[in-house]
Design a protein around this motif. Structure first.
Motif, mmCIF file in Angstrom:
data_model
loop_
_atom_site.group_PDB
_atom_site.id
_atom_site.type_symbol
_atom_site.label_atom_id
_atom_site.label_comp_id
_atom_site.label_asym_id
_atom_site.label_seq_id
_atom_site.Cartn_x
_atom_site.Cartn_y
_atom_site.Cartn_z
ATOM 1 N N TRP A 105 0.826 -1.207 0.000
ATOM 2 C CA TRP A 105 0.000 0.000 0.000
ATOM 3 C C TRP A 105 0.859 1.256 0.000
ATOM 4 O O TRP A 105 1.904 1.304 0.627
ATOM 5 C CB TRP A 105 -0.935 -0.004 1.206
ATOM 6 N N VAL A 106 0.362 2.279 -0.673
ATOM 7 C CA VAL A 106 1.068 3.552 -0.770
ATOM 8 C C VAL A 106 0.176 4.645 -0.199
ATOM 9 O O VAL A 106 -0.976 4.804 -0.626
ATOM 10 C CB VAL A 106 1.427 3.885 -2.237
ATOM 11 N N ASP A 107 0.711 5.378 0.788
ATOM 12 C CA ASP A 107 0.030 6.553 1.329
ATOM 13 C C ASP A 107 0.542 7.771 0.584
ATOM 14 O O ASP A 107 1.752 7.979 0.472
ATOM 15 C CB ASP A 107 0.315 6.726 2.823
ATOM 16 N N VAL A 122 -3.536 3.914 -1.640
ATOM 17 C CA VAL A 122 -3.832 3.127 -2.837
ATOM 18 C C VAL A 122 -2.917 1.906 -2.887
ATOM 19 O O VAL A 122 -1.835 1.902 -2.314
ATOM 20 C CB VAL A 122 -3.661 3.963 -4.126
ATOM 21 N N ASN A 123 -3.345 0.899 -3.578
ATOM 22 C CA ASN A 123 -2.546 -0.295 -3.809
ATOM 23 C C ASN A 123 -1.393 0.067 -4.745
ATOM 24 O O ASN A 123 -1.596 0.776 -5.735
ATOM 25 C CB ASN A 123 -3.430 -1.375 -4.425
ATOM 26 N N HIS A 124 -0.189 -0.430 -4.430
ATOM 27 C CA HIS A 124 0.972 -0.088 -5.256
ATOM 28 C C HIS A 124 0.816 -0.565 -6.700
ATOM 29 O O HIS A 124 1.161 0.145 -7.641
ATOM 30 C CB HIS A 124 2.266 -0.649 -4.662
ATOM 31 N N GLY A 125 0.290 -1.761 -6.894
ATOM 32 C CA GLY A 125 0.071 -2.262 -8.256
ATOM 33 C C GLY A 125 -0.877 -1.370 -9.040
ATOM 34 O O GLY A 125 -0.675 -1.121 -10.234
ATOM 35 N N ALA A 126 -1.921 -0.874 -8.364
ATOM 36 C CA ALA A 126 -2.867 0.034 -9.018
ATOM 37 C C ALA A 126 -2.190 1.358 -9.355
ATOM 38 O O ALA A 126 -2.434 1.932 -10.418
ATOM 39 C CB ALA A 126 -4.081 0.258 -8.130
ATOM 40 N N LEU A 127 -1.330 1.844 -8.450
ATOM 41 C CA LEU A 127 -0.612 3.093 -8.710
ATOM 42 C C LEU A 127 0.262 2.940 -9.951
ATOM 43 O O LEU A 127 0.255 3.801 -10.832
ATOM 44 C CB LEU A 127 0.237 3.492 -7.504
ATOM 45 N N ARG A 128 1.005 1.848 -10.032
ATOM 46 C CA ARG A 128 1.874 1.625 -11.197
ATOM 47 C C ARG A 128 1.047 1.547 -12.482
ATOM 48 O O ARG A 128 1.354 2.204 -13.475
ATOM 49 C CB ARG A 128 2.672 0.347 -11.034
ATOM 50 N N ARG A 129 -0.004 0.755 -12.458
ATOM 51 C CA ARG A 129 -0.842 0.565 -13.649
ATOM 52 C C ARG A 129 -1.505 1.870 -14.079
ATOM 53 O O ARG A 129 -1.454 2.263 -15.249
ATOM 54 C CB ARG A 129 -1.902 -0.512 -13.383
#
Length: 165
Positions: A105-107, A122-129
């Protein structure tokens, strides 16, 4: 779910004599395509946004992709308990976005918000995508506005460096 968006400024248009085909990295990142950006969590209906009209939008997208990669340098990936940090400096102001990843998770916090405002998580994978999708969608929109931008080698390199996930 994370939503990333932008609006180009009408107050700060690009110089009409710009040759987008040969524009260098500095011009593309800092001098052209000013506007506002936002990051929104559509599940919680929370948003971090700028409202100055002076944010270099392509630089924001580029930096966001860089940050998503930087936050993933720990070999343990989403199992890493040690926080990983990154900052996005807005070159036109003293404001920053701060990113802290712990586990998957990313704050995300912003200087312009009050200290008691909770971070956007947000989820890190979602942030990258979403960052990569935003970059590619932005480049497509900008190439629609300025066709010769699609022929710029810097844009080609950028698209190859951060392909869609």
């Amino acid at each position: 779910m994370l939503d990333i968006g932008y609006a180009l400024s009408t107050r700060f248009p690009d110089p009409p004599q710009t040759d987008y085909r040969t524009a260098d990295v500095r011009a593309l990142r800092y001098d052209l395509f000013c506007g506002d950006v936002y990051l929104a969590d559509t599940d919680t209906d929370r948003e971090l946004s700028t409202a100055r009209g002076t944010v270099p939008v392509l630089d924001f997208a580029w930096a966001l992709c860089d940050i998503a990669e930087r936050l993933d340098r720990d070999p343990l990936g989403s199992r890493a308990s040690r926080p990983q940090h990154a900052e996005l400096d807005f070159v036109e102001s003293a404001d920053n976005l701060r990113f802290t990843r712990r586990f998957g998770w990313v704050d995300i916090t912003a200087d312009w918000l009050s200290a008691d405002e909770p971070p956007l998580t947000v989820n890190h994978g979602a942030l990258r995508r979403e960052a990569r999708d935003f970059l590619h969608d932005l480049l497509a929109d900008l190439a629609d506005l300025h066709e010769e931008l699609a022929d710029n080698p810097v844009v080609w390199d950028l698209q190859a460096r951060f392909p869609r996930v």
